[in-house]
Design an enzyme around this catalytic site. Structure first.
Site, PDB file in Angstrom:
ATOM      1  CE  LYS A  45      -3.352  -1.122  -0.683  1.00 47.90           C
ATOM      2  NZ  LYS A  45      -3.649  -1.875  -1.965  1.00 47.90           N
ATOM      3  CB  THR A  49      -0.565   0.095  -8.258  1.00 47.03           C
ATOM      4  OG1 THR A  49      -0.711  -0.986  -7.336  1.00 47.03           O
ATOM      5  CG2 THR A  49      -1.360  -0.167  -9.506  1.00 47.03           C
ATOM      6  CD1 TRP A  50       1.343   6.912  -9.894  1.00 43.86           C
ATOM      7  CD2 TRP A  50       1.458   7.596  -7.749  1.00 43.86           C
ATOM      8  NE1 TRP A  50       1.388   8.290  -9.884  1.00 43.86           N
ATOM      9  CE2 TRP A  50       1.466   8.724  -8.592  1.00 43.86           C
ATOM     10  CE3 TRP A  50       1.529   7.786  -6.371  1.00 43.86           C
ATOM     11  CZ2 TRP A  50       1.536  10.027  -8.083  1.00 43.86           C
ATOM     12  CZ3 TRP A  50       1.594   9.070  -5.871  1.00 43.86           C
ATOM     13  CH2 TRP A  50       1.605  10.176  -6.718  1.00 43.86           C
ATOM     14  CG  HIS A 107       4.328  -6.129  -1.363  1.00 47.15           C
ATOM     15  ND1 HIS A 107       4.471  -4.802  -1.719  1.00 47.15           N
ATOM     16  CD2 HIS A 107       3.061  -6.469  -1.729  1.00 47.15           C
ATOM     17  CE1 HIS A 107       3.342  -4.382  -2.281  1.00 47.15           C
ATOM     18  NE2 HIS A 107       2.481  -5.366  -2.301  1.00 47.15           N
ATOM     19  NE  ARG A 129      -0.133   6.300   1.240  1.00 48.95           N
ATOM     20  CZ  ARG A 129      -1.326   5.964   0.754  1.00 48.95           C
ATOM     21  NH1 ARG A 129      -1.564   4.725   0.379  1.00 48.95           N
ATOM     22  NH2 ARG A 129      -2.274   6.866   0.636  1.00 48.95           N
ATOM     23  CB  SER A 137      -3.843   2.367   2.110  1.00 50.49           C
ATOM     24  OG  SER A 137      -3.934   1.839   0.823  1.00 50.49           O
ATOM     25  CE1 TYR A 193       0.518   7.049  -2.826  1.00 53.00           C
ATOM     26  CE2 TYR A 193       0.182   8.777  -1.196  1.00 53.00           C
ATOM     27  CZ  TYR A 193      -0.309   7.975  -2.198  1.00 53.00           C
ATOM     28  OH  TYR A 193      -1.629   8.085  -2.582  1.00 53.00           O
ATOM     29  CG  PHE A 229      -6.065   8.888  -7.382  1.00 50.75           C
ATOM     30  CD1 PHE A 229      -5.639   7.721  -6.770  1.00 50.75           C
ATOM     31  CD2 PHE A 229      -7.400   9.260  -7.247  1.00 50.75           C
ATOM     32  CE1 PHE A 229      -6.524   6.933  -6.037  1.00 50.75           C
ATOM     33  CE2 PHE A 229      -8.286   8.481  -6.513  1.00 50.75           C
ATOM     34  CZ  PHE A 229      -7.844   7.321  -5.905  1.00 50.75           C
ATOM     35  NE  ARG A 255      -8.366   3.602   1.016  1.00 48.32           N
ATOM     36  CZ  ARG A 255      -8.351   4.632   1.846  1.00 48.32           C
ATOM     37  NH1 ARG A 255      -9.471   5.067   2.370  1.00 48.32           N
ATOM     38  NH2 ARG A 255      -7.212   5.227   2.184  1.00 48.32           N
TER      39      ARG A 255
HETATM   40  S1  PPS Z   1      -0.422  -2.873  -3.306  1.00 47.85           S
HETATM   41  O1  PPS Z   1      -1.716  -3.601  -3.353  1.00 47.85           O
HETATM   42  O2  PPS Z   1       0.290  -3.168  -2.058  1.00 47.85           O
HETATM   43  O3  PPS Z   1       0.415  -3.105  -4.464  1.00 47.85           O
HETATM   44  O4  PPS Z   1      -0.841  -1.340  -3.226  1.00 47.85           O
HETATM   45  P1  PPS Z   1       0.006  -0.091  -3.729  1.00 47.85           P
HETATM   46  O5  PPS Z   1      -0.194   0.059  -5.173  1.00 47.85           O
HETATM   47  O6  PPS Z   1       1.393  -0.146  -3.232  1.00 47.85           O
HETATM   48  O7  PPS Z   1      -0.714   1.105  -2.961  1.00 47.85           O
HETATM   49  C1  PPS Z   1      -2.065   1.417  -3.170  1.00 47.85           C
HETATM   50  C2  PPS Z   1      -2.292   2.852  -2.715  1.00 47.85           C
HETATM   51  O8  PPS Z   1      -1.687   3.737  -3.678  1.00 47.85           O
HETATM   52  C3  PPS Z   1      -2.693   4.617  -4.167  1.00 47.85           C
HETATM   53  N1  PPS Z   1      -2.425   5.013  -5.552  1.00 47.85           N
HETATM   54  C4  PPS Z   1      -2.201   6.278  -5.932  1.00 47.85           C
HETATM   55  N2  PPS Z   1      -2.106   7.428  -5.218  1.00 47.85           N
HETATM   56  C5  PPS Z   1      -1.877   8.572  -5.908  1.00 47.85           C
HETATM   57  N3  PPS Z   1      -1.765   8.623  -7.256  1.00 47.85           N
HETATM   58  C6  PPS Z   1      -1.873   7.508  -8.009  1.00 47.85           C
HETATM   59  N4  PPS Z   1      -1.764   7.574  -9.320  1.00 47.85           N
HETATM   60  C7  PPS Z   1      -2.075   6.267  -7.333  1.00 47.85           C
HETATM   61  N5  PPS Z   1      -2.206   4.987  -7.742  1.00 47.85           N
HETATM   62  C8  PPS Z   1      -2.418   4.237  -6.647  1.00 47.85           C
HETATM   63  C9  PPS Z   1      -3.971   3.804  -4.029  1.00 47.85           C
HETATM   64  O9  PPS Z   1      -5.120   4.607  -4.162  1.00 47.85           O
HETATM   65  C10 PPS Z   1      -3.767   3.202  -2.653  1.00 47.85           C
HETATM   66  O10 PPS Z   1      -3.873   4.168  -1.607  1.00 47.85           O
HETATM   67  P2  PPS Z   1      -5.244   4.557  -0.853  1.00 47.85           P
HETATM   68  O11 PPS Z   1      -4.837   5.450   0.279  1.00 47.85           O
HETATM   69  O12 PPS Z   1      -5.862   3.285  -0.371  1.00 47.85           O
HETATM   70  O13 PPS Z   1      -6.098   5.275  -1.848  1.00 47.85           O
END
Ligand code: PPS
Length: 293
Positions: A45, A49-50, A107, A129, A137, A193, A229, A255
């Site tokens: 989290k 993914t970003w 991870h 983060r 998250s 992050y 996002f 989210r």
């Molecule tokens: S995982 O499942 O562990 O791989 O998750 P991970 O991708 O590391 O983290 C998911 C959180 O990153 C947020 N996220 C983003 N934030 C800002 N901008 C962009 N583009 C973006 N893409 C993913 C995602 O919404 C999750 O955070 P939360 O706080 O739950 O929204």
């Protein structure tokens, strides 16, 4: 596809894990890295993914534009240690990739990274983060991810996070372990992050300079725009909706995407307890996080 009941946590060489990340351990540990592999590491989290989407766009949006519209991100950037019955393992997916570089999600805490990545001197990007937004998250993710242990209620979840009883173990150990390793390895870039949210363009430049990439101004703009996002959230190939173990009726994968959402979850009491515990666990590090911007 029918999934088995949720897995339970167990102690795996000192780190809390579930069988979905340890069942394939021998193949994970003997994984053969290729010299151009890029490893994207984070505690769950933190924004993996970003950054994986940013990397995929940087490397492939000009050479294989179709891949963006036809292949879900989790297949473009396989998850090294995952192995859920009925789905291809991360190791098998990675071994079948012919394009390069391979972008590899993991991870794993630093002590578990397969040796071959160190031998090949692979480039490693770590994303961290702040703990408070991470646990919030993670809580919502565990509610909607049927391949994760039952999260229980928020206050017991927060307690377990402080005790390191989460899949992939203690957040405090994870972020500090990789931070210390970075001090002796020039092939590790440590991203935050909060910095990415604050100034995506600046962090993108850091990323490109670390990877020795010189994208055109157009490509940089495209990457920034597509990885916003609000755009990723509606992109079916990047928002997790193609992942069968996630239940979007409970919570979206994309989210909030914010710094500071923890304030909507922590009570004053929980915040005090968390801070007290945090200071003890992070006493000896020079790694600092921002919980608000
Ligand atoms: S995982 O499942 O562990 O791989 O998750 P991970 O991708 O590391 O983290 C998911 C959180 O990153 C947020 N996220 C983003 N934030 C800002 N901008 C962009 N583009 C973006 N893409 C993913 C995602 O919404 C999750 O955070 P939360 O706080 O739950 O929204």
């Amino acid at each position: 596809m029918e999934l088995p009941p949720r897995p339970t946590l167990f102690d795996f060489h000192g780190v809390a894990m579930t069988k979905y990340f340890t069942d394939n351990w021998v193949n994970i540990q003997s994984f053969k890295a290729r010299p151009d592999d890029i490893v994207l590491v984070s505690y769950p989290k933190a924004g993996n993914t970003w950054v994986s989407y940013i990397l995929d766009l940087l490397y492939f949006s000009r050479t294989s534009p179709d891949r963006q519209n036809s292949v879900p991100l989790h297949e473009r950037v396989p998850f090294l240690e995952i192995s859920i019955p009925g789905f291809p393992s991360g190791v098998d997916e990675l071994n079948s990739i012919n394009s390069f570089p391979r972008i590899i999600k993991t991870h794993l805490p630093v002590q578990f990274l397969p040796q071959s990545f160190w031998e090949q001197n692979s480039k490693i990007i770590y994303v961290a983060r702040n703990a408070k937004d991470t646990v919030v998250s993670y809580f919502h993710f565990d509610r909607m991810n049927k391949a994760q242990p039952e999260p229980g209620d928020w206050s017991s979840y927060l307690q377990r996070f402080m005790e390191g009883k989460m899949v992939f173990g203690s957040w405090h150990d994870h972020v500090q372990g990789w931070w210390e390793k970075r001090k002796s390895s020039s092939n590790i870039l440590y991203l935050l992050y909060e910095d990415l949210i604050e100034d995506t363009e600046r962090e993108l430049s850091r990323l490109c300079s670390f990877l020795e990439l010189a994208p055109s101004t157009d490509l940089k703009k495209e990457v920034e725009e597509k990885s916003l996002f609000s755009n990723m959230k509606h992109n079916k190939m990047a928002n997790g909706s193609a992942d069968e173990v996630l239940d979007f009726k409970i919570s979206p994968f994309m989210r909030k995407g914010k710094v500071g959402d923890w304030k909507n979850h922590f009570t004053v009491n929980q915040d005090e307890q968390f801070n007290e515990d945090y200071v003890k666990k992070m006493r000896s590090t020079d790694l600092h996080f921002r919980t608000v911007l």
